[in-house]
Design a protein around this motif. Sequence first.
Motif, PDB file in Angstrom:
ATOM      1  N   CYS A 150      13.769   6.895  17.459  1.00 53.05           N
ATOM      2  CA  CYS A 150      15.003   7.196  16.725  1.00 53.05           C
ATOM      3  C   CYS A 150      14.938   8.518  15.975  1.00 53.05           C
ATOM      4  O   CYS A 150      15.934   9.257  15.919  1.00 53.05           O
ATOM      5  N   SER A 151      13.808   8.853  15.407  1.00 53.15           N
ATOM      6  CA  SER A 151      13.689  10.124  14.690  1.00 53.15           C
ATOM      7  C   SER A 151      13.642  11.308  15.659  1.00 53.15           C
ATOM      8  O   SER A 151      14.166  12.387  15.369  1.00 53.15           O
ATOM      9  N   THR A 152      13.035  11.111  16.823  1.00 54.74           N
ATOM     10  CA  THR A 152      12.992  12.161  17.839  1.00 54.74           C
ATOM     11  C   THR A 152      14.388  12.458  18.369  1.00 54.74           C
ATOM     12  O   THR A 152      14.769  13.620  18.552  1.00 54.74           O
ATOM     13  N   ILE A 153      15.163  11.402  18.627  1.00 55.89           N
ATOM     14  CA  ILE A 153      16.521  11.580  19.152  1.00 55.89           C
ATOM     15  C   ILE A 153      17.373  12.396  18.196  1.00 55.89           C
ATOM     16  O   ILE A 153      18.215  13.194  18.612  1.00 55.89           O
ATOM     17  N   THR A 154      17.177  12.218  16.907  1.00 57.84           N
ATOM     18  CA  THR A 154      17.961  12.956  15.918  1.00 57.84           C
ATOM     19  C   THR A 154      17.707  14.456  16.021  1.00 57.84           C
ATOM     20  O   THR A 154      18.648  15.261  15.950  1.00 57.84           O
ATOM     21  N   MET A 155      16.459  14.852  16.217  1.00 54.36           N
ATOM     22  CA  MET A 155      16.077  16.254  16.166  1.00 54.36           C
ATOM     23  C   MET A 155      16.213  16.989  17.496  1.00 54.36           C
ATOM     24  O   MET A 155      16.643  18.159  17.531  1.00 54.36           O
ATOM     25  N   VAL A 156      15.846  16.359  18.601  1.00 54.54           N
ATOM     26  CA  VAL A 156      15.682  17.083  19.861  1.00 54.54           C
ATOM     27  C   VAL A 156      16.974  17.712  20.381  1.00 54.54           C
ATOM     28  O   VAL A 156      16.925  18.838  20.910  1.00 54.54           O
ATOM     29  N   PRO A 157      18.148  17.079  20.272  1.00 49.84           N
ATOM     30  CA  PRO A 157      19.345  17.797  20.731  1.00 49.84           C
ATOM     31  C   PRO A 157      19.546  19.129  20.013  1.00 49.84           C
ATOM     32  O   PRO A 157      20.028  20.096  20.620  1.00 49.84           O
ATOM     33  N   THR A 158      19.165  19.212  18.748  1.00 50.01           N
ATOM     34  CA  THR A 158      19.289  20.491  18.032  1.00 50.01           C
ATOM     35  C   THR A 158      18.238  21.485  18.512  1.00 50.01           C
ATOM     36  O   THR A 158      18.522  22.680  18.644  1.00 50.01           O
ATOM     37  N   LEU A 159      17.025  21.019  18.790  1.00 51.41           N
ATOM     38  CA  LEU A 159      15.990  21.927  19.304  1.00 51.41           C
ATOM     39  C   LEU A 159      16.364  22.458  20.684  1.00 51.41           C
ATOM     40  O   LEU A 159      16.129  23.635  20.994  1.00 51.41           O
ATOM     41  N   ARG A 211       8.134  17.282  22.965  1.00 55.09           N
ATOM     42  CA  ARG A 211       7.652  18.227  23.978  1.00 55.09           C
ATOM     43  C   ARG A 211       7.914  17.713  25.394  1.00 55.09           C
ATOM     44  O   ARG A 211       8.167  18.508  26.307  1.00 55.09           O
ATOM     45  N   LYS A 212       7.894  16.385  25.577  1.00 59.02           N
ATOM     46  CA  LYS A 212       8.217  15.843  26.897  1.00 59.02           C
ATOM     47  C   LYS A 212       9.701  15.996  27.196  1.00 59.02           C
ATOM     48  O   LYS A 212      10.091  16.385  28.303  1.00 59.02           O
ATOM     49  N   LEU A 213      10.544  15.693  26.227  1.00 56.45           N
ATOM     50  CA  LEU A 213      11.986  15.816  26.419  1.00 56.45           C
ATOM     51  C   LEU A 213      12.407  17.246  26.726  1.00 56.45           C
ATOM     52  O   LEU A 213      13.328  17.475  27.522  1.00 56.45           O
ATOM     53  N   LEU A 214      11.747  18.215  26.103  1.00 60.16           N
ATOM     54  CA  LEU A 214      12.096  19.620  26.298  1.00 60.16           C
ATOM     55  C   LEU A 214      11.328  20.257  27.451  1.00 60.16           C
ATOM     56  O   LEU A 214      11.515  21.446  27.741  1.00 60.16           O
ATOM     57  N   ALA A 264      26.691  24.137  17.753  1.00 62.45           N
ATOM     58  CA  ALA A 264      28.040  23.639  18.028  1.00 62.45           C
ATOM     59  C   ALA A 264      28.340  23.610  19.521  1.00 62.45           C
ATOM     60  O   ALA A 264      29.167  22.811  19.981  1.00 62.45           O
ATOM     61  N   ALA A 265      27.658  24.475  20.295  1.00 65.97           N
ATOM     62  CA  ALA A 265      27.895  24.557  21.739  1.00 65.97           C
ATOM     63  C   ALA A 265      27.000  23.625  22.543  1.00 65.97           C
ATOM     64  O   ALA A 265      27.073  23.621  23.778  1.00 65.97           O
ATOM     65  N   ALA A 266      26.157  22.846  21.882  1.00 65.03           N
ATOM     66  CA  ALA A 266      25.282  21.914  22.614  1.00 65.03           C
ATOM     67  C   ALA A 266      26.131  21.023  23.510  1.00 65.03           C
ATOM     68  O   ALA A 266      27.083  20.387  23.042  1.00 65.03           O
ATOM     69  N   LEU A 278      28.636  17.156  20.952  1.00 63.33           N
ATOM     70  CA  LEU A 278      27.390  16.418  20.739  1.00 63.33           C
ATOM     71  C   LEU A 278      26.891  16.613  19.317  1.00 63.33           C
ATOM     72  O   LEU A 278      26.436  15.659  18.676  1.00 63.33           O
ATOM     73  N   VAL A 279      26.980  17.851  18.818  1.00 60.93           N
ATOM     74  CA  VAL A 279      26.494  18.173  17.474  1.00 60.93           C
ATOM     75  C   VAL A 279      27.664  18.642  16.614  1.00 60.93           C
ATOM     76  O   VAL A 279      28.365  19.595  16.967  1.00 60.93           O
ATOM     77  N   LYS A 280      27.883  17.950  15.517  1.00 60.47           N
ATOM     78  CA  LYS A 280      28.867  18.369  14.520  1.00 60.47           C
ATOM     79  C   LYS A 280      28.157  19.253  13.507  1.00 60.47           C
ATOM     80  O   LYS A 280      27.179  18.830  12.868  1.00 60.47           O
ATOM     81  N   VAL A 281      28.611  20.490  13.366  1.00 64.38           N
ATOM     82  CA  VAL A 281      27.971  21.451  12.472  1.00 64.38           C
ATOM     83  C   VAL A 281      28.803  21.586  11.195  1.00 64.38           C
ATOM     84  O   VAL A 281      30.000  21.888  11.254  1.00 64.38           O
ATOM     85  N   PHE A 282      28.162  21.382  10.068  1.00 68.31           N
ATOM     86  CA  PHE A 282      28.809  21.504   8.770  1.00 68.31           C
ATOM     87  C   PHE A 282      28.529  22.873   8.155  1.00 68.31           C
ATOM     88  O   PHE A 282      27.398  23.362   8.207  1.00 68.31           O
TER      89      PHE A 282
END
Length: 344
Positions: A150-159, A211-214, A264-266, A278-282
Motif C-alpha cells: 500500500c505504501s509503494t502504490i502511493t509513491m510509485v505513480p509519482t516516481l 525498483r521492480k515496478l519501474l 498532472a500528466a501521469a 491518475l494524480v491530482k496535483v494541489f
Amino acid sequence: MSVRVGVLGATGAVGQRLIQLLDPHPDFEIAALTASDESAGHDYREVAKWRVDAPIPEDVASTTVVETDPSAVPDDVDLIFSSLPSSVGEAVEPAFAEAGYVVSSNSSNARMDDDVPLVIPEVNAEHMQLIEVQRDERGWDGALVKNPNCSTITMVPTLAALDSFGLERVHVSTLQAVSGAGYSGVSSMEIIDNVVPHIGGEEAKMESESRKLLGAFDGAELSLHDAEVSASCNRVPTIDGHLENVWAELADDPSVGDVEDALAAAPSADLPSSPEPLVKVFDEPDRPQPRMDRMLGGGMQVAAGGVQETPAGVQYNCLAHNTIRGAAGASVLNGELLARDGWL
C-alpha cells in the motif's frame, strides 16, 4: 458478459473492501467467497464481522462461505482475488494457479519472484506479459499476479511521472494509517497520542518493489530500475490514507512547474477503476491531507502537492487511500487489466 470471480480471505478487512468494490462492478460477478475452515459452511453475514463504511451487499450476505481450497471453488470462476495473509497465501495461491485459476493477489508473498508480475496498470501494464514466462517455467494453466504494498502504490505513480527527468535516488518518509495494520493490528494504547517510527518489513518492501515496478521487461526477463530507494515508515493515528514525504534526486534540473506538470500528466489506464487524472496535483503547500483527500477518485486517485526544489532534485508529498487504491482497489484494477487483455 460478466466475469465470474472469487474472493479468498473474504471475511478480512481487505476482503470486505474487495466485496464492496466488486458487488457493483459492471464487469465482475461474485461467485465464490472463501475463508477459514471455521467460517466455511456459514452465510457470509454470520462470519464477516462487517466493518466497511457501507452496508453489506444483500446478495453477498446470504452467500455460503467455502473453504480456501481449489476443490471448493466452482470451475467456472474465471478470476480469483486474494486478500490472504502472506503466510497462508504462499501455499494457497500457487495451488489455485496450478489448478487453472488466474489469481490477482494483494498478499505480500512472491511479489519479488522473477516470474511474478508486480503491476500497477497505469505504470507498468506491460509487465503482465511475465505471465507467459511464469506459465512456461511452472507449468501452470492459471497465473499469479501481484499488486504492490500500500505504501509503494502511493509513491510509485509519482516516481514514474518523474522518471523522464532521470530518476537517480529516492528517499521517502511515510505517515501510515492504522487500517494498514488490519482491524486488530495496532492497539489504541499504542497509537493514540503517539507515532510508532517502525513498521516491520515495510521499508524493505518499498525499497525493492519500487525498483521492480519501474524496471524494464524485455520479453524474457525483468531488470530492476537503477534508482536507489530508501524508506522510513511510521504508523500514525489516522484511520485511512497513507501520506508520504518524498525526496527525489534527478539527473536533470526541472523547475517546480515542470514537476507539477509531469505529475498532472501521469497517464490513466483505459479501465473502469482507473481515475482520470491518475494524480491530482494541489497548489496549496499544506495538501494533500488524509481526511480531506483520501477519497479522491472514489479512493483510487493519488494526490500530490507541496512540490519544492532541493539541492539535488525535488521534494513533494503524496497520498492515497491505503485499503482502496493501496489494496483492494489495486487488485480489482489488475483484474480489469487481466480481463481486458485476454489473460483469463
